[in-house]
Design an enzyme around this catalytic site. Sequence first.
Site, PDB file in Angstrom:
ATOM      1  N   HIS A 204       0.793  -1.239   0.000  1.00 49.12           N
ATOM      2  CA  HIS A 204       0.000   0.000   0.000  1.00 49.12           C
ATOM      3  C   HIS A 204       0.823   1.287   0.000  1.00 49.12           C
ATOM      4  O   HIS A 204       0.273   2.374  -0.041  1.00 49.12           O
ATOM      5  CB  HIS A 204      -0.987   0.021   1.177  1.00 49.12           C
ATOM      6  CG  HIS A 204      -0.336   0.323   2.501  1.00 49.12           C
ATOM      7  ND1 HIS A 204       0.265  -0.638   3.273  1.00 49.12           N
ATOM      8  CD2 HIS A 204      -0.178   1.485   3.181  1.00 49.12           C
ATOM      9  CE1 HIS A 204       0.748  -0.085   4.367  1.00 49.12           C
ATOM     10  NE2 HIS A 204       0.504   1.210   4.340  1.00 49.12           N
TER      11      HIS A 204
HETATM   12  C1  UD1 Z   1      -2.402   5.780   5.370  1.00 47.45           C
HETATM   13  C2  UD1 Z   1      -1.161   6.375   6.019  1.00 47.45           C
HETATM   14  C3  UD1 Z   1      -0.046   5.349   6.027  1.00 47.45           C
HETATM   15  C4  UD1 Z   1      -0.503   4.038   6.666  1.00 47.45           C
HETATM   16  C5  UD1 Z   1      -1.778   3.561   5.997  1.00 47.45           C
HETATM   17  C6  UD1 Z   1      -2.306   2.352   6.715  1.00 47.45           C
HETATM   18  C7  UD1 Z   1      -0.805   8.808   5.702  1.00 47.45           C
HETATM   19  C8  UD1 Z   1      -0.098   9.837   4.903  1.00 47.45           C
HETATM   20  N1  UD1 Z   1      -0.686   7.536   5.246  1.00 47.45           N
HETATM   21  O1  UD1 Z   1      -2.082   5.500   4.006  1.00 47.45           O
HETATM   22  O2  UD1 Z   1       1.038   5.852   6.772  1.00 47.45           O
HETATM   23  O3  UD1 Z   1       0.514   3.080   6.501  1.00 47.45           O
HETATM   24  O4  UD1 Z   1      -2.772   4.598   6.050  1.00 47.45           O
HETATM   25  O5  UD1 Z   1      -3.197   1.625   5.951  1.00 47.45           O
HETATM   26  O6  UD1 Z   1      -1.435   9.110   6.681  1.00 47.45           O
HETATM   27  N2  UD1 Z   1      -9.422   4.701   0.831  1.00 47.45           N
HETATM   28  C9  UD1 Z   1     -10.642   4.085   0.704  1.00 47.45           C
HETATM   29  N3  UD1 Z   1     -11.280   3.728   1.869  1.00 47.45           N
HETATM   30  C10 UD1 Z   1     -10.800   3.962   3.102  1.00 47.45           C
HETATM   31  C11 UD1 Z   1      -9.562   4.606   3.205  1.00 47.45           C
HETATM   32  C12 UD1 Z   1      -8.876   4.963   2.064  1.00 47.45           C
HETATM   33  O7  UD1 Z   1     -11.126   3.853  -0.387  1.00 47.45           O
HETATM   34  O8  UD1 Z   1     -11.447   3.604   4.099  1.00 47.45           O
HETATM   35  C13 UD1 Z   1      -8.689   5.055  -0.413  1.00 47.45           C
HETATM   36  C14 UD1 Z   1      -8.943   6.484  -0.862  1.00 47.45           C
HETATM   37  O9  UD1 Z   1      -9.030   6.492  -2.234  1.00 47.45           O
HETATM   38  C15 UD1 Z   1      -7.691   7.212  -0.438  1.00 47.45           C
HETATM   39  C16 UD1 Z   1      -6.625   6.139  -0.504  1.00 47.45           C
HETATM   40  O10 UD1 Z   1      -7.281   4.932  -0.154  1.00 47.45           O
HETATM   41  O11 UD1 Z   1      -7.406   8.308  -1.265  1.00 47.45           O
HETATM   42  C17 UD1 Z   1      -5.473   6.371   0.440  1.00 47.45           C
HETATM   43  O12 UD1 Z   1      -5.933   6.588   1.784  1.00 47.45           O
HETATM   44  P1  UD1 Z   1      -5.073   7.490   2.801  1.00 47.45           P
HETATM   45  O13 UD1 Z   1      -5.631   7.367   4.155  1.00 47.45           O
HETATM   46  O14 UD1 Z   1      -4.903   8.865   2.227  1.00 47.45           O
HETATM   47  O15 UD1 Z   1      -3.651   6.851   2.740  1.00 47.45           O
HETATM   48  P2  UD1 Z   1      -3.210   5.338   2.934  1.00 47.45           P
HETATM   49  O16 UD1 Z   1      -2.518   4.897   1.695  1.00 47.45           O
HETATM   50  O17 UD1 Z   1      -4.346   4.535   3.447  1.00 47.45           O
HETATM   51  N1  UDP Z   2      -4.170  -5.605   8.550  1.00 48.17           N
HETATM   52  C1  UDP Z   2      -5.443  -6.168   8.617  1.00 48.17           C
HETATM   53  N2  UDP Z   2      -6.070  -6.483   7.441  1.00 48.17           N
HETATM   54  C2  UDP Z   2      -5.493  -6.277   6.221  1.00 48.17           C
HETATM   55  C3  UDP Z   2      -4.200  -5.693   6.176  1.00 48.17           C
HETATM   56  C4  UDP Z   2      -3.567  -5.374   7.351  1.00 48.17           C
HETATM   57  O1  UDP Z   2      -5.977  -6.395   9.702  1.00 48.17           O
HETATM   58  O2  UDP Z   2      -6.115  -6.583   5.200  1.00 48.17           O
HETATM   59  C5  UDP Z   2      -3.491  -5.256   9.809  1.00 48.17           C
HETATM   60  C6  UDP Z   2      -2.153  -5.911   9.984  1.00 48.17           C
HETATM   61  O3  UDP Z   2      -2.287  -7.185  10.576  1.00 48.17           O
HETATM   62  C7  UDP Z   2      -1.431  -4.918  10.874  1.00 48.17           C
HETATM   63  C8  UDP Z   2      -1.973  -3.580  10.401  1.00 48.17           C
HETATM   64  O4  UDP Z   2      -3.224  -3.864   9.771  1.00 48.17           O
HETATM   65  O5  UDP Z   2      -1.803  -5.098  12.232  1.00 48.17           O
HETATM   66  C9  UDP Z   2      -1.042  -2.935   9.439  1.00 48.17           C
HETATM   67  O6  UDP Z   2      -1.677  -1.867   8.815  1.00 48.17           O
HETATM   68  P1  UDP Z   2      -1.225  -1.278   7.411  1.00 48.17           P
HETATM   69  O7  UDP Z   2      -0.430  -2.291   6.671  1.00 48.17           O
HETATM   70  O8  UDP Z   2      -2.431  -0.735   6.758  1.00 48.17           O
HETATM   71  O9  UDP Z   2      -0.332  -0.014   7.821  1.00 48.17           O
HETATM   72  P2  UDP Z   2       1.178   0.172   8.301  1.00 48.17           P
HETATM   73  O10 UDP Z   2       1.446  -0.775   9.403  1.00 48.17           O
HETATM   74  O11 UDP Z   2       2.057  -0.041   7.122  1.00 48.17           O
HETATM   75  O12 UDP Z   2       1.214   1.601   8.720  1.00 48.17           O
END
Ligand code: UD1
Ligand code: UDP
Length: 354
Positions: A204
């Site tokens: 991601h």
């Molecule tokens: C965010 C965090 C990242 C973390 C990740 C965990 C920032 C800058 N990034 O990244 O550090 O590792 O969360 O998963 O804060 N979207 C949906 N549904 C949702 C949420 C997001 O469709 O419920 C889509 C949207 O199109 C959005 C994109 O995912 O634009 C990215 O979401 P965003 O929260 O901006 O960043 P992440 O890549 O999730």
């Molecule tokens: N996770 C989850 N379901 C998923 C992917 C991740 O429950 O489909 C959990 C995973 O086990 C871990 C956390 O989400 O506890 C990690 O989150 P993510 O990878 O979104 O973010 P990051 O840790 O890179 O910030």
Amino acid sequence: MKVLTVVGARPQFIKAAPVSKALWEAGHHEYLVHTGQHYDYGMSQVFFDELGIPEPDANLAVGSGPHGWQTARMLEGIERRLLEERPDWVLVYGDTNSTLAGALAACKLHVPLGHIEAGLRSFNREMPEEHNRVLTDHCSDLLFCPTQTAVANLSREGISVGVHLVGDTMYDAVLQFAEVARRRSTILEDLGLAPKGYLLATVHRPLNTDNPVNLRSILSALEEIDEPVVFPVHPRTRQRIAELGDDVRASARHHVRMIEPLGYLDMLSLEQQARLILTDSGGMQKEAYFFGIPCITLRAETEWVETVDAGWNVLVGANKDEIVRCARVDTPPGSPPAAFGSGRASQEIVHELS
Ligand code: UD1
Ligand code: UDP
């Protein structure tokens, strides 16, 4: 004591769950603010349901958008709650935009700020998380570090006051929920998988998803690996895959099981039984380590250097041939050495706040 906690993204619900429990057990009052950064059921509510986190007292419903816009909306909403609630502490977790907004709101109003998962560094300023964590650390009053490396990183930046090495609250969560997952999750049967008979992948990071060359390379590596690969797809990644050519999408669908994001219990269950984990997630690198599952990290660097030093994680980036080559590795002998605390980080944090 009244604590205002700010969460908003998937890993933060998991990091906060054991601390919420410890606060409650110690008789403190927690006011929970959900920024709404993540909002799909499978990215948010499922974690509240499965981990028994109380419903948020406020949901700012900020949603997705550019960094500045998103952070600004959060900042405005959190500031209003701080003025209304007047907590003794604000707690923020990790390195997302929700973290930075909570930190800025607290320090502008001179409310004491605790940062959980302080001191992590990738030394890669292209990552939005690196700005968020550096800025948050530099305005925190208490800095709760998960590892000795994090303490040393802060020290190099001149931060030593208020620094506490407590361990990792994600480890606390795994200790609390791994057994529950073993009992309750049926995901292996649901997907027709045998223990150790599959690989588990997540992707991601913008560096991988928003760069079509890297995304194509990772997807074709997964395709080339001659074993089932379970791939719960983050919504950001799903969008980017949809933008790639039909050839890539068809081929990825053919071999790799692309499924919706999973709840925590199913994820813990799949992690524990996987032969190998491939990921660019911070949380999953650690969970692989906790469970003694070898990990291939689809990045050039990691904040969790202990996992690499111990020989359980290898940094591979997005290079297809390297991913395929490294995916053949055997599980190292023995178990990973303890590096993330005693499993009581949450209690230690509450103790320091009190
Ligand atoms: C965010 C965090 C990242 C973390 C990740 C965990 C920032 C800058 N990034 O990244 O550090 O590792 O969360 O998963 O804060 N979207 C949906 N549904 C949702 C949420 C997001 O469709 O419920 C889509 C949207 O199109 C959005 C994109 O995912 O634009 C990215 O979401 P965003 O929260 O901006 O960043 P992440 O890549 O999730
Ligand atoms: N996770 C989850 N379901 C998923 C992917 C991740 O429950 O489909 C959990 C995973 O086990 C871990 C956390 O989400 O506890 C990690 O989150 P993510 O990878 O979104 O973010 P990051 O840790 O890179 O910030």
